[in-house]
Motif scaffolding. Structure first.
Motif, PDB file in Angstrom:
ATOM      1  N   LEU A 142       0.729  -1.338   0.043  1.00 39.64           N
ATOM      2  CA  LEU A 142      -0.030   0.093   0.110  1.00 39.64           C
ATOM      3  C   LEU A 142       0.706   1.435  -0.076  1.00 39.64           C
ATOM      4  CD1 LEU A 142      -2.713  -1.340   2.595  1.00 39.64           C
ATOM      5  CD2 LEU A 142      -3.191  -0.519   0.238  1.00 39.64           C
ATOM      6  N   ALA A 143       2.186   1.273   0.390  1.00 34.30           N
ATOM      7  CA  ALA A 143       3.029   2.352   0.557  1.00 34.30           C
ATOM      8  C   ALA A 143       2.941   2.889  -1.251  1.00 34.30           C
ATOM      9  CB  ALA A 143       4.533   1.850   0.898  1.00 34.30           C
ATOM     10  N   LEU A 148      -5.775  -1.761  -3.159  1.00 29.90           N
ATOM     11  CA  LEU A 148      -7.175  -2.314  -2.714  1.00 29.90           C
ATOM     12  C   LEU A 148      -8.518  -1.744  -3.205  1.00 29.90           C
ATOM     13  CD1 LEU A 148      -6.291  -3.208   0.904  1.00 29.90           C
ATOM     14  CD2 LEU A 148      -6.576  -4.723  -0.797  1.00 29.90           C
ATOM     15  N   ALA A 149      -8.049  -0.660  -4.051  1.00 31.65           N
ATOM     16  CA  ALA A 149      -9.301   0.114  -4.678  1.00 31.65           C
ATOM     17  C   ALA A 149     -10.115   0.563  -4.122  1.00 31.65           C
ATOM     18  CB  ALA A 149      -9.739  -0.905  -5.889  1.00 31.65           C
ATOM     19  N   THR A 150     -11.460   0.705  -4.431  1.00 24.97           N
ATOM     20  CA  THR A 150     -12.571   1.256  -3.857  1.00 24.97           C
ATOM     21  C   THR A 150     -13.037   0.679  -2.563  1.00 24.97           C
ATOM     22  OG1 THR A 150     -14.904   1.742  -4.222  1.00 24.97           O
ATOM     23  CG2 THR A 150     -14.026   0.181  -5.323  1.00 24.97           C
ATOM     24  N   THR A 151     -13.958   1.512  -1.729  1.00 21.12           N
ATOM     25  CA  THR A 151     -14.416   1.078  -0.383  1.00 21.12           C
ATOM     26  C   THR A 151     -15.317  -0.018  -0.953  1.00 21.12           C
ATOM     27  OG1 THR A 151     -16.137   2.846  -0.940  1.00 21.12           O
ATOM     28  CG2 THR A 151     -14.231   3.359   0.642  1.00 21.12           C
ATOM     29  N   SER A 152     -15.845  -0.110  -1.992  1.00 27.11           N
ATOM     30  CA  SER A 152     -16.851  -1.320  -1.947  1.00 27.11           C
ATOM     31  C   SER A 152     -16.470  -2.626  -2.034  1.00 27.11           C
ATOM     32  CB  SER A 152     -17.470  -0.995  -3.608  1.00 27.11           C
ATOM     33  OG  SER A 152     -18.106   0.077  -3.589  1.00 27.11           O
ATOM     34  N   GLU A 175      -9.186   8.772   0.801  1.00 29.18           N
ATOM     35  CA  GLU A 175      -9.460   8.706   2.420  1.00 29.18           C
ATOM     36  C   GLU A 175      -9.673   6.865   2.577  1.00 29.18           C
ATOM     37  OE1 GLU A 175     -13.605   9.371   0.524  1.00 29.18           O
ATOM     38  OE2 GLU A 175     -11.694  10.432   0.555  1.00 29.18           O
ATOM     39  N   ASP A 176      -9.869   6.354   1.246  1.00 26.81           N
ATOM     40  CA  ASP A 176     -10.103   4.910   1.483  1.00 26.81           C
ATOM     41  C   ASP A 176      -8.709   4.306   1.715  1.00 26.81           C
ATOM     42  OD1 ASP A 176      -9.467   5.737  -0.975  1.00 26.81           O
ATOM     43  OD2 ASP A 176     -10.882   4.369  -2.030  1.00 26.81           O
ATOM     44  N   TRP A 177      -7.831   4.759   0.908  1.00 28.12           N
ATOM     45  CA  TRP A 177      -6.321   4.351   0.881  1.00 28.12           C
ATOM     46  C   TRP A 177      -5.770   4.802   2.193  1.00 28.12           C
ATOM     47  CZ3 TRP A 177      -2.171   7.179  -2.655  1.00 28.12           C
ATOM     48  CH2 TRP A 177      -0.996   6.597  -2.502  1.00 28.12           C
ATOM     49  N   ASP A 178      -6.153   5.752   2.888  1.00 27.10           N
ATOM     50  CA  ASP A 178      -5.457   6.232   4.063  1.00 27.10           C
ATOM     51  C   ASP A 178      -5.884   5.141   5.205  1.00 27.10           C
ATOM     52  OD1 ASP A 178      -4.297   8.048   6.019  1.00 27.10           O
ATOM     53  OD2 ASP A 178      -6.325   8.156   6.764  1.00 27.10           O
ATOM     54  N   LEU A 179      -7.300   4.921   5.070  1.00 26.92           N
ATOM     55  CA  LEU A 179      -7.787   3.933   6.026  1.00 26.92           C
ATOM     56  C   LEU A 179      -7.164   2.563   5.757  1.00 26.92           C
ATOM     57  CD1 LEU A 179      -9.830   3.128   8.165  1.00 26.92           C
ATOM     58  CD2 LEU A 179     -11.405   2.608   6.349  1.00 26.92           C
ATOM     59  N   TRP A 180      -6.881   1.975   4.742  1.00 23.48           N
ATOM     60  CA  TRP A 180      -6.405   0.904   4.504  1.00 23.48           C
ATOM     61  C   TRP A 180      -5.013   0.801   5.016  1.00 23.48           C
ATOM     62  CZ3 TRP A 180     -10.785   0.085   3.620  1.00 23.48           C
ATOM     63  CH2 TRP A 180     -11.700   0.320   2.541  1.00 23.48           C
ATOM     64  N   GLU A 219      -1.288  13.293  -3.232  1.00 22.62           N
ATOM     65  CA  GLU A 219       0.063  14.311  -2.584  1.00 22.62           C
ATOM     66  C   GLU A 219      -0.095  14.192  -1.165  1.00 22.62           C
ATOM     67  OE1 GLU A 219       2.319  15.262  -4.277  1.00 22.62           O
ATOM     68  OE2 GLU A 219       1.681  14.708  -6.219  1.00 22.62           O
ATOM     69  N   LEU A 220      -1.132  14.098  -0.463  1.00 23.73           N
ATOM     70  CA  LEU A 220      -1.238  14.313   0.977  1.00 23.73           C
ATOM     71  C   LEU A 220      -0.809  12.813   1.468  1.00 23.73           C
ATOM     72  CD1 LEU A 220      -4.513  16.498   1.259  1.00 23.73           C
ATOM     73  CD2 LEU A 220      -2.083  17.165   2.131  1.00 23.73           C
ATOM     74  N   VAL A 221      -1.515  11.705   0.895  1.00 25.22           N
ATOM     75  CA  VAL A 221      -1.300  10.613   1.340  1.00 25.22           C
ATOM     76  C   VAL A 221       0.212  10.037   0.939  1.00 25.22           C
ATOM     77  CG1 VAL A 221      -1.874   8.013   1.142  1.00 25.22           C
ATOM     78  CG2 VAL A 221      -3.453   9.692   1.206  1.00 25.22           C
ATOM     79  N   PHE A 222       0.594  10.553  -0.111  1.00 20.02           N
ATOM     80  CA  PHE A 222       2.106  10.423  -0.398  1.00 20.02           C
ATOM     81  C   PHE A 222       3.001  10.942   0.791  1.00 20.02           C
ATOM     82  CE2 PHE A 222       1.611  10.262  -5.157  1.00 20.02           C
ATOM     83  CZ  PHE A 222       1.469   9.053  -5.148  1.00 20.02           C
ATOM     84  N   ALA A 223       2.730  12.104   1.377  1.00 19.17           N
ATOM     85  CA  ALA A 223       3.509  13.018   2.306  1.00 19.17           C
ATOM     86  C   ALA A 223       3.407  12.053   3.549  1.00 19.17           C
ATOM     87  CB  ALA A 223       2.908  14.266   2.315  1.00 19.17           C
TER      88      ALA A 223
END
Length: 293
Positions: A142-143, A148-152, A175-180, A219-223
């Motif tokens: 995930l880095a 894992l794609a969409t919340t669905s 926000e889904d990626w951040d949660l995973w 960009e925010l998740v990358f950071a």
């Protein structure tokens, strides 16, 4: 194991009926279906209430003011009574065995905070594409990107969801990626090796089409990822993030010049086999997608 389906929706009266039906048609159906209406100003809530009259598992939560999908999902999760949360976007569909196969996999991985599955992307103007993550997804996977794609695709233990404070409403997208990423720190993320979600491109208000918010979210998740990784592997990770930026320009904005700049930047940061292979793949993808100079 009880399951609460959570569906956020705004102004999608036709699609929400189809999404709810895909929940009800499950071979192992959810115990409740919580639909969070995020400030619709059309017939959407009426459609949900009409379905709820004949199906007691459907519950409508109405929000007068729109707060966004992440906030709506958090609201739905807060009112859920199930031990598992099954998220579904209002413009996606579940295949009928989705929950049954995920719950079966969950029984074999009692320490997993969430269970996922593959996805089929249905395009209007080109052939469908299958997204199938590895059998076990880790923080390292995930880095680089949201494999894992969409919340669905997600079936999340409610206590783990609560432990990591759910979706970050401060993110414009991803926000889904951040949660995973947060869940991956708690345990392995197993994946049913089959595309059990149908991801459509029919909706006229799909957030993934908002290019500015999409790029900012990445960009925010990358950071956050880079800050947590420290100096270890920074060259590789920075290069792979540049390649993801290039991919977004190829697939979303169609701007070949920007994509090429990020590919070149990645190769300057790292000449590892992984980076070179991905760069070559993106060059081919650029031709296939007809990115413009």
């Amino acid at each position: 194991m009880s399951v609460s389906a959570v569906i956020p929706v705004k102004n999608r009266p036709v699609l929400i009926a189809t999404a709810i039906t895909s929940c009800l048609d499950q071979t192992t159906a959810p115990d409740e279906i919580i639909v969070v209406d995020d400030g619709s100003d059309d017939a959407t809530p009426d459609v949900v209430m009409e379905m709820a009259r004949t199906e007691g598992r459907i519950r409508l939560v109405r929000r007068v003011t729109s707060g966004g999908a992440a906030s709506a999902r958090n609201d739905g999760a807060a009112q859920a009574s199930g031990t598992w949360l099954a998220f579904l976007a209002s413009d996606d569909l579940w295949h009928e065995e989705k929950l049954a196969r995920q719950l079966d996999l969950a029984a074999r991985h009692p320490d997993a905070p969430a269970i996922f599955c593959g996805i089929r992307y249905a395009y209007a103007e080109r052939k469908p594409r299958i997204g199938l993550p590895p059998p076990i997804v880790t923080t390292r996977d995930l880095a680089v990107s949201n494999v894992l794609a969409t919340t669905s695709t997600a079936l999340v233990r409610k206590d783990r969801f609560d432990a990591v404070k759910g979706f970050d409403v401060g993110l414009p997208t991803c926000e889904d990626w951040d949660l995973w990423l947060k869940l991956a720190k708690l345990g392995p993320l197993p994946v049913v090796q089959a595309p059990l979600v149908e991801y459509t491109y029919e909706a006229n208000n799909k957030l993934s089409r908002d290019v500015t918010k999409l790029m900012l979210g990445h960009e925010l998740v990358f950071a956050r990822i880079s800050a947590e990784s420290g100096s270890d592997g920074q060259g590789r990770l920075s290069a792979l993030h540049d390649l993801k930026r290039a991919e977004l320009h190829i697939r979303v904005t169609g701007e070949a010049v920007k994509a090429l700049r990020f590919i070149w930047s990645a190769l300057l940061r790292s000449r590892s086999g992984e980076v070179v292979r991905r760069a070559a793949h993106l060059m081919g993808l650029m031709t296939a997608h007809g990115a413009r100079l």
